[in-house]
Design a protein around this motif. Structure first.
Motif: not given
Length: 212
Positions: A27, A30, A33
């Motif tokens: 997580t 992500q 990103d």
């Protein structure tokens, strides 16, 4: 130096989840990103473009495209790697170089241990990626590294920054308008170990796990 703090509800929300020590590495990666893609919109606001003739289904017109030489994206290893995809998603034509820099945890001095960059960066716009702007020493060394090779201007994209680190960079580069720093938040301070408070811990460890 120009500092831009990206004040947006989505950025603040994602950053809060990122800070949570219970957030697992998948997580965390992500969210980094996603945050970098949001920050990249601000970081690339002044990217150079050139006019480009195009034909729409209706008529001929003139658009713009990113000018040559293409921008260079430079993640600072290893934590900066976690920001690379988010940046290149927005600027897919950019070239990518790498800088390996390591801070001595006792002296806080920075050593360069890897360099995969062109020797000649004349006229290039460069984007440095590093999650944390803490003491500022790593960023200063990276900025100097790029300008010494002829870079035109340098924009650093960081997730969070400490006031002490911002001051170090400001004092080093002075009032140069070709140095930009884009961050999601400026935190309270550095602690005795030069970690940002409240921070988010060691970004590299949280992205990739602890390597002994």
């Amino acid at each position: 130096m120009r500092l831009h703090v990206a004040d947006h509800p989505l950025i603040s929300h994602k950053l809060a989840v990122l800070r949570n020590k219970e957030t697992a590495s998948p997580t965390f990666r992500q969210l980094v990103d996603e945050l970098v893609t949001l920050l990249a919109y601000e970081a690339t606001r002044d990217v150079r473009t050139t006019e480009h003739p195009i034909s729409t289904p209706v008529t001929d017109t003139v658009g713009v495209k990113i000018a040559d030489p293409q921008p260079l994206v430079v993640p600072i290893l290893r934590a900066g790697l976690g920001m690379l995809e988010g940046m290149t998603r927005l600027v897919p034509t950019a070239e990518v170089g790498f800088l390996g820099m390591q801070r001595n945890e006792e002296t806080l001095e920075v050593a360069t241990y890897a360099n995969r960059l062109p020797d000649d960066l004349t006229g290039r716009q460069c984007f440095l990626l590093d999650p944390m702007l803490a003491t500022g020493n790593t960023l200063v060394a990276a900025i100097d590294f790029l300008f010494e090779r002829g870079a035109k201007d340098v924009t650093a994209v960081c997730l969070i920054a400490a006031p002490e680190g911002i001051k170090v960079v400001e004092e080093h580069v002075g009032d140069r308008l070709d140095v930009n720093v884009v961050v999601a938040a400026v935190d309270e301070r550095l602690n005795e170990q030069a970690y940002i408070v409240p921070g988010l811990g060691d970004a590299g460890d949280r992205l990739y796990g602890i390597v002994d």
